[in-house]
Scaffold this active site. Structure first.
Site, PDB file in Angstrom:
ATOM      1  N   ARG A   6       0.823  -1.215   0.000  1.00 16.03           N
ATOM      2  CA  ARG A   6       0.000   0.000   0.000  1.00 16.03           C
ATOM      3  C   ARG A   6       0.860   1.269   0.000  1.00 16.03           C
ATOM      4  O   ARG A   6       0.556   2.251  -0.684  1.00 16.03           O
ATOM      5  CB  ARG A   6      -0.898  -0.015   1.242  1.00 16.03           C
ATOM      6  CG  ARG A   6      -1.921   1.076   1.321  1.00 16.03           C
ATOM      7  CD  ARG A   6      -2.659   0.949   2.628  1.00 16.03           C
ATOM      8  NE  ARG A   6      -3.576  -0.179   2.615  1.00 16.03           N
ATOM      9  CZ  ARG A   6      -4.877  -0.053   2.383  1.00 16.03           C
ATOM     10  NH1 ARG A   6      -5.408   1.115   2.158  1.00 16.03           N
ATOM     11  NH2 ARG A   6      -5.664  -1.103   2.396  1.00 16.03           N
ATOM     12  N   TYR A  61      -2.770 -15.374   2.453  1.00 16.55           N
ATOM     13  CA  TYR A  61      -1.463 -14.729   2.241  1.00 16.55           C
ATOM     14  C   TYR A  61      -1.222 -14.552   0.751  1.00 16.55           C
ATOM     15  O   TYR A  61      -1.684 -15.336  -0.081  1.00 16.55           O
ATOM     16  CB  TYR A  61      -0.330 -15.513   2.911  1.00 16.55           C
ATOM     17  CG  TYR A  61      -0.183 -16.931   2.449  1.00 16.55           C
ATOM     18  CD1 TYR A  61      -0.992 -17.937   2.966  1.00 16.55           C
ATOM     19  CD2 TYR A  61       0.762 -17.268   1.481  1.00 16.55           C
ATOM     20  CE1 TYR A  61      -0.869 -19.235   2.535  1.00 16.55           C
ATOM     21  CE2 TYR A  61       0.889 -18.578   1.045  1.00 16.55           C
ATOM     22  CZ  TYR A  61       0.064 -19.552   1.574  1.00 16.55           C
ATOM     23  OH  TYR A  61       0.176 -20.839   1.132  1.00 16.55           O
ATOM     24  N   ASP A 121     -13.994   4.956  -0.003  1.00 15.85           N
ATOM     25  CA  ASP A 121     -14.657   4.476   1.208  1.00 15.85           C
ATOM     26  C   ASP A 121     -15.634   5.497   1.788  1.00 15.85           C
ATOM     27  O   ASP A 121     -16.574   5.124   2.501  1.00 15.85           O
ATOM     28  CB  ASP A 121     -13.613   4.119   2.283  1.00 15.85           C
ATOM     29  CG  ASP A 121     -12.993   2.744   2.055  1.00 15.85           C
ATOM     30  OD1 ASP A 121     -13.182   2.184   0.958  1.00 15.85           O
ATOM     31  OD2 ASP A 121     -12.307   2.240   2.970  1.00 15.85           O
TER      32      ASP A 121
HETATM   33  C1  FAD Z   1      -8.376  -5.707   5.967  1.00 16.11           C
HETATM   34  C2  FAD Z   1      -8.539  -4.946   4.694  1.00 16.11           C
HETATM   35  C3  FAD Z   1      -7.981  -5.444   3.512  1.00 16.11           C
HETATM   36  C4  FAD Z   1      -8.162  -4.776   2.300  1.00 16.11           C
HETATM   37  N1  FAD Z   1      -7.644  -5.308   1.154  1.00 16.11           N
HETATM   38  C5  FAD Z   1      -7.884  -4.707  -0.037  1.00 16.11           C
HETATM   39  C6  FAD Z   1      -7.373  -5.243  -1.253  1.00 16.11           C
HETATM   40  O1  FAD Z   1      -6.675  -6.259  -1.282  1.00 16.11           O
HETATM   41  N2  FAD Z   1      -7.661  -4.597  -2.431  1.00 16.11           N
HETATM   42  C7  FAD Z   1      -8.421  -3.466  -2.465  1.00 16.11           C
HETATM   43  O2  FAD Z   1      -8.676  -2.917  -3.551  1.00 16.11           O
HETATM   44  N3  FAD Z   1      -8.906  -2.910  -1.314  1.00 16.11           N
HETATM   45  C8  FAD Z   1      -8.660  -3.498  -0.115  1.00 16.11           C
HETATM   46  N4  FAD Z   1      -9.133  -2.947   1.041  1.00 16.11           N
HETATM   47  C9  FAD Z   1      -9.943  -1.712   0.972  1.00 16.11           C
HETATM   48  C10 FAD Z   1      -9.075  -0.484   0.840  1.00 16.11           C
HETATM   49  O3  FAD Z   1      -8.113  -0.463   1.861  1.00 16.11           O
HETATM   50  C11 FAD Z   1      -9.939   0.780   0.928  1.00 16.11           C
HETATM   51  O4  FAD Z   1     -11.105   0.624   0.165  1.00 16.11           O
HETATM   52  C12 FAD Z   1      -9.183   1.993   0.402  1.00 16.11           C
HETATM   53  O5  FAD Z   1      -8.005   2.189   1.133  1.00 16.11           O
HETATM   54  C13 FAD Z   1     -10.064   3.235   0.497  1.00 16.11           C
HETATM   55  O6  FAD Z   1      -9.320   4.363   0.133  1.00 16.11           O
HETATM   56  P1  FAD Z   1      -9.922   5.811   0.413  1.00 16.11           P
HETATM   57  O7  FAD Z   1      -8.904   6.756  -0.138  1.00 16.11           O
HETATM   58  O8  FAD Z   1     -11.310   5.891  -0.092  1.00 16.11           O
HETATM   59  O9  FAD Z   1     -10.027   5.930   1.987  1.00 16.11           O
HETATM   60  P2  FAD Z   1      -8.884   5.922   3.105  1.00 16.11           P
HETATM   61  O10 FAD Z   1      -7.772   5.021   2.722  1.00 16.11           O
HETATM   62  O11 FAD Z   1      -9.581   5.680   4.393  1.00 16.11           O
HETATM   63  O12 FAD Z   1      -8.308   7.407   3.076  1.00 16.11           O
HETATM   64  C14 FAD Z   1      -9.002   8.482   3.638  1.00 16.11           C
HETATM   65  C15 FAD Z   1      -8.012   9.587   3.932  1.00 16.11           C
HETATM   66  O13 FAD Z   1      -8.731  10.734   4.374  1.00 16.11           O
HETATM   67  C16 FAD Z   1      -8.105  11.268   5.534  1.00 16.11           C
HETATM   68  N5  FAD Z   1      -9.150  11.966   6.292  1.00 16.11           N
HETATM   69  C17 FAD Z   1     -10.154  11.398   6.999  1.00 16.11           C
HETATM   70  N6  FAD Z   1     -10.943  12.339   7.531  1.00 16.11           N
HETATM   71  C18 FAD Z   1     -10.418  13.529   7.160  1.00 16.11           C
HETATM   72  C19 FAD Z   1     -10.809  14.873   7.397  1.00 16.11           C
HETATM   73  N7  FAD Z   1     -11.896  15.176   8.132  1.00 16.11           N
HETATM   74  N8  FAD Z   1     -10.053  15.878   6.869  1.00 16.11           N
HETATM   75  C20 FAD Z   1      -8.948  15.589   6.106  1.00 16.11           C
HETATM   76  N9  FAD Z   1      -8.542  14.312   5.865  1.00 16.11           N
HETATM   77  C21 FAD Z   1      -9.282  13.296   6.365  1.00 16.11           C
HETATM   78  C22 FAD Z   1      -7.517  10.057   6.237  1.00 16.11           C
HETATM   79  O14 FAD Z   1      -6.472  10.413   7.123  1.00 16.11           O
HETATM   80  C23 FAD Z   1      -7.026   9.231   5.050  1.00 16.11           C
HETATM   81  O15 FAD Z   1      -5.719   9.592   4.651  1.00 16.11           O
HETATM   82  C24 FAD Z   1      -8.926  -3.584   2.268  1.00 16.11           C
HETATM   83  C25 FAD Z   1      -9.459  -3.056   3.458  1.00 16.11           C
HETATM   84  C26 FAD Z   1      -9.273  -3.733   4.656  1.00 16.11           C
HETATM   85  C27 FAD Z   1      -9.867  -3.167   5.918  1.00 16.11           C
END
Ligand code: FAD
Length: 372
Positions: free
Chosen positions: A94, A180, A258
């Site tokens: 990641r 894994y 997310d």
């Molecule tokens: C156990 C596990 C395994 C996973 N494996 C996979 C996989 O193999 N393949 C895959 O595609 N996905 C996988 N995922 C899902 C994936 O990790 C997420 O869907 C992805 O990281 C979402 O990205 P995002 O940018 O939407 O959110 P996030 O990664 O949550 O990023 C949100 C960002 O916003 C910031 N933020 C939050 N609130 C505020 C605020 N109020 N003001 C300013 N900044 C803020 C946070 O600090 C963070 O940096 C997995 C998830 C889990 C839990």
């Protein structure tokens, strides 16, 4: 045109990159003091790789990762129930994906958004994860749903793998799962899914608990746990958003990743869908040579994305229900369930999902003289 992207995770960084390619001036606001990504490995399916190609970073991401060529489902004793060969997905750390996406972007760290309605720009993108402040401001009715399962994850050196090159997932009694995924020189990413509750003990105690629970499972599982550093152990509840949120509000606010559709990780598609969102949004907004309004683009974005992410989130939830079923699962039952369980279901479900293509040709390949 000016955009503010709230959140510097995979979804936010990819959106900022995409909008930048379309000629937008973008500021990313990230609440963390630095952009370093915690986390373990990710599987990225061909849909995500096509999105990364559109963003012009598919090459470096492939180079940082390792192809996933096969896997399957095993019993705790090590008998293969299903074996699959797959073509196309990669496993990547990641932190590597994050670093490649962030390169050259304007990110303000230590900038937590608390009042999303006060932000002012032509486009505001909430990419702030499952606890999104932007979503809370516009769709407070959307609820986080607890799957009743928790996860542990970590990355260990490749030497802990032994001869195994494929990876896979193993189901045991009591709703326990261990998976894994080799990531080439970056090591091996492993994960556990188990029934709740979330542990509050120290990571070293949690690791001891895992080593005991999986001690008599087939290799390389005990070896991977033995090689794990408690300081690098991640532990989270498995949650999703139900229903998924609307992905646009009014004429200038959108959600990606997310923030709109956190999903359980059973199909390995959460980040992949965030990348699809980013590319779709960037492709649809007016840019460069103009065309349409932001409001029209956001309507189209919501119409394209919401049904799809709802379908992927629903399938992921269903796989988790079947695979995480508690109780003494006899090997005969496991065999009967094998066609429905993660290794094969992940491969089949994710391959169908992975057929996605970006809605337009990539601007990343457009040269300064406008030719492709
Ligand atoms: C156990 C596990 C395994 C996973 N494996 C996979 C996989 O193999 N393949 C895959 O595609 N996905 C996988 N995922 C899902 C994936 O990790 C997420 O869907 C992805 O990281 C979402 O990205 P995002 O940018 O939407 O959110 P996030 O990664 O949550 O990023 C949100 C960002 O916003 C910031 N933020 C939050 N609130 C505020 C605020 N109020 N003001 C300013 N900044 C803020 C946070 O600090 C963070 O940096 C997995 C998830 C889990 C839990």
């Amino acid at each position: 045109m000016r955009a503010i992207v709230v959140g510097g995770g995979i979804g936010g960084l990819a959106t900022a990159r995409g909008l930048g390619l379309r000629g937008w001036e973008v500021t990313v606001l990230e609440r963390q003091p630095s952009l370093e990504a915690a986390g373990a490995g990710l599987s990225l399916w061909p849909n995500a790789l096509r999105a990364l190609d559109w963003l012009g970073v598919g090459g470096p991401v492939r180079a940082a990762g390792a192809p996933i060529t096969g896997g399957g489902l095993r019993t705790a004793a090590g008998a293969w129930l299903t074996r699959v060969t797959v073509a196309g997905p990669i496993a990547v750390h990641r932190a590597d994906l994050h670093e490649i996406l962030a390169e050259g972007l304007s990110v303000r760290t230590g900038a937590a958004v608390t009042d999303a309605r006060s932000l002012d720009a032509d486009l505001i993108v909430g990419a702030d994860g499952i606890g999104s402040a932007v979503r809370a401001a516009y769709a407070p009715q959307i609820r986080i749903r607890d799957s009743g399962q928790v996860s542990w994850r970590s990355v260990v050196p490749a030497s802990a793998l032994g001869d195994d090159r494929d990876g896979g997932e193993t189901m045991g009694p009591g709703g326990l799962r261990f998976g894994y995924v080799p990531m080439g020189p970056r090591g091996v990413y492993w994960y556990v899914a188990a029934p709740a509750p979330l542990r509050t003990t120290a990571p070293a105690e949690q690791l001891a608990e895992l080593r005991a629970a999986f001690g008599d499972w087939h290799e390389p599982i005990p070896r991977l746990l033995a090689a794990t550093d408690p300081g690098a152990l991640l532990h989270h509840p498995l949650l999703d958003l139900h229903p998924v949120a609307p992905m646009r509000f009014g004429a200038r606010v959108a959600l990606v990743g997310d923030a709109a559709h956190a999903m359980t990780p059973n199909l390995g598609q959460g980040a992949c869908q965030a990348l699809e969102d980013a590319v779709t949004l960037a492709a649809l907004v007016p840019g460069g040579r103009g065309g349409g309004s932001v409001e029209e683009a956001l309507r189209e974005y919501d119409g394209m994305r919401r049904p799809r992410v709802a379908m992927v989130a629903r399938r992921s939830w269903q796989v988790g229900r079947v695979a995480g079923a508690r109780g003494a699962v006899t090997s005969a039952m496991v065999r009967a369930l094998a066609r429905l369980t993660p290794a094969s279901a992940t491969a089949r479900g994710a391959e169908r999902v992975a057929a996605w293509e970006p809605p337009t040709a990539t601007p990343a390949l457009t040269r300064a003289d406008g030719r492709r």
